[in-house]
Design a protein around this motif. Structure first.
Motif, short mmCIF file in Angstrom:
data_model
loop_
_atom_site.label_atom_id
_atom_site.label_comp_id
_atom_site.label_asym_id
_atom_site.label_seq_id
_atom_site.Cartn_x
_atom_site.Cartn_y
_atom_site.Cartn_z
N GLN A 95 0.82 -1.21 0.00
CA GLN A 95 0.00 0.00 0.00
C GLN A 95 0.85 1.27 0.00
N GLN A 96 1.94 1.26 0.78
CA GLN A 96 2.81 2.44 0.82
C GLN A 96 3.48 2.64 -0.53
N ARG A 97 3.93 1.53 -1.16
CA ARG A 97 4.54 1.64 -2.48
C ARG A 97 3.52 2.18 -3.48
N ALA A 98 2.29 1.70 -3.39
CA ALA A 98 1.24 2.16 -4.29
C ALA A 98 1.00 3.66 -4.14
N SER A 99 0.95 4.12 -2.90
CA SER A 99 0.74 5.54 -2.64
C SER A 99 1.88 6.38 -3.20
N ASP A 100 3.11 5.91 -2.99
CA ASP A 100 4.28 6.64 -3.49
C ASP A 100 4.28 6.70 -5.02
N GLU A 101 3.94 5.57 -5.66
CA GLU A 101 3.95 5.54 -7.13
C GLU A 101 2.83 6.41 -7.71
N ALA A 102 1.68 6.44 -7.04
CA ALA A 102 0.59 7.28 -7.53
C ALA A 102 1.00 8.75 -7.50
N ALA A 103 1.65 9.17 -6.41
CA ALA A 103 2.08 10.56 -6.29
C ALA A 103 3.15 10.90 -7.32
N ALA A 104 4.11 9.98 -7.50
CA ALA A 104 5.19 10.21 -8.47
C ALA A 104 4.65 10.25 -9.89
N ALA A 105 3.70 9.35 -10.21
CA ALA A 105 3.12 9.31 -11.55
C ALA A 105 2.32 10.56 -11.84
N MET A 106 1.58 11.06 -10.85
CA MET A 106 0.80 12.27 -11.04
C MET A 106 1.71 13.46 -11.33
N LYS A 107 2.83 13.52 -10.63
CA LYS A 107 3.79 14.61 -10.85
C LYS A 107 4.38 14.52 -12.25
N LEU A 109 3.03 13.10 -14.91
CA LEU A 109 1.99 13.44 -15.87
C LEU A 109 1.84 14.94 -16.02
N GLN A 110 1.87 15.64 -14.91
CA GLN A 110 1.76 17.09 -14.95
C GLN A 110 2.91 17.70 -15.74
N GLU A 111 4.11 17.15 -15.56
CA GLU A 111 5.27 17.66 -16.28
C GLU A 111 5.21 17.33 -17.76
N GLU A 112 4.75 16.10 -18.08
CA GLU A 112 4.70 15.66 -19.47
C GLU A 112 3.68 16.42 -20.30
N VAL A 124 3.02 8.33 -21.31
CA VAL A 124 1.78 8.83 -20.70
C VAL A 124 0.91 7.67 -20.24
N ILE A 125 0.75 6.64 -21.09
CA ILE A 125 -0.06 5.48 -20.73
C ILE A 125 0.52 4.80 -19.49
N ASP A 127 2.52 6.11 -17.14
CA ASP A 127 2.40 6.95 -15.94
C ASP A 127 0.95 7.07 -15.48
N PHE A 128 0.04 7.17 -16.44
CA PHE A 128 -1.38 7.25 -16.08
C PHE A 128 -1.82 5.95 -15.43
N GLY A 129 -1.34 4.81 -15.99
CA GLY A 129 -1.65 3.52 -15.39
C GLY A 129 -1.08 3.39 -13.99
N ASN A 130 0.16 3.86 -13.81
CA ASN A 130 0.78 3.82 -12.48
C ASN A 130 -0.04 4.63 -11.48
N MET A 131 -0.55 5.78 -11.92
CA MET A 131 -1.34 6.62 -11.03
C MET A 131 -2.64 5.91 -10.63
#
Length: 244
Positions: A95-107, A109-112, A124-125, A127-131
């Motif tokens: 769960q902690q890894r999932a939370s970290d990856e969601a936050a990193a992927a969202m960041k 995506l915003q940059e991309e 994009v696919i 990173d969006f999937g990771n989020m």
């Protein structure tokens, strides 16, 4: 955000196409076809002798998965050696890894999508999937038998080609319903052919499901809660293929 909410909704329905669901659907289709005088086995590979039996937990050990994800996998639970073998992998740190990856992927995506130039579709696919998977994993159950579940692997060695065909059909129908009228990039989020993995391979919505076949064996990954995205799935596939 609209796409995100749609995808979060359909991820809840992906269990229909997850491990066991494909086999059940295949059985029902074969049964209906037989009632109408159609032999679906004619679409399967020709075997010499009985179907091979595998233990999914041996093809991908918890040590294998720990190494690939760089994450401690406490246990792997399977149903033993069979022509329809499954294995489920658990980690208390999932769960902690999932939370970290969601936050990193969202960041990311915003940059991309911040610039004027077109972002790389594959990135994009991924990173969006990771989020999306990260959000789903972080919101997963914290108690009970499913605590820490992050991956289920299913091995089919009796009707591999038919199972693969059923998966392709299911992914095609899902994409047609959810992404009707979408451009090719949007459709790629729902269904993507993967080259260089076995004889054929296909990923489902935002890499949440992944299935590949080598000869008379097909392998399905229920990766809705799996961290690591495309790289992790490819590494898992290669590790399993090396043992077939």
């Amino acid at each position: 955000m609209k796409i995100l909410f749609v995808v979060l909704g359909i991820l809840g329905l992906m269990g229909v196409l997850a491990i066991g669901g494909v086999w059940f659907a295949l059985h029902k289709v074969k049964q209906a076809a037989a009632n109408n005088g159609i032999d679906l086995n004619s679409f399967s590979e020709t075997r010499r002798g009985p179907a091979r039996r595998f233990d999914a937990c041996e093809l991908l050990t918890k040590e294998d998965l720990s190494q690939i994800l760089n994450l401690n996998i406490e246990r792997a639970e399977g149903d033993g050696r069979s022509t329809h073998s499954t294995c489920r992998y658990y980690s208390s740190a999932a769960q902690q890894r999932a939370s970290d990856e969601a936050a990193a992927a969202m960041k990311k995506l915003q940059e991309e999508t911040k610039g004027t130039s077109k972002a790389d579709q594959s990135a994009v696919i991924n990173d969006f999937g990771n989020m999306v998977r990260g959000i789903a994993g972080a919101a997963g159950p914290t108690v009970g038998e499913t605590n820490g579940l992050l991956l289920t692997v299913g091995i089919e060695s009796e009707n591999a080609k038919a199972a693969m065909a059923g998966f392709k059909l299911g992914m095609g129908l899902t994409g047609a319903l959810v992404m009707k009228g979408a451009d090719p990039e949007g459709k790629a989020m729902m269904r993507e052919e993967i080259k260089g993995v076995g004889d054929e391979a296909l990923s489902g919505p935002l890499l949440s499901l992944f299935m590949f076949r080598k000869g008379d064996v097909s392998v399905q990954l229920d990766a809705r809660l799996l961290p690591g995205g495309r790289d992790a799935q490819m590494a898992i596939a290669k590790r399993i293929l090396s043992k077939l």
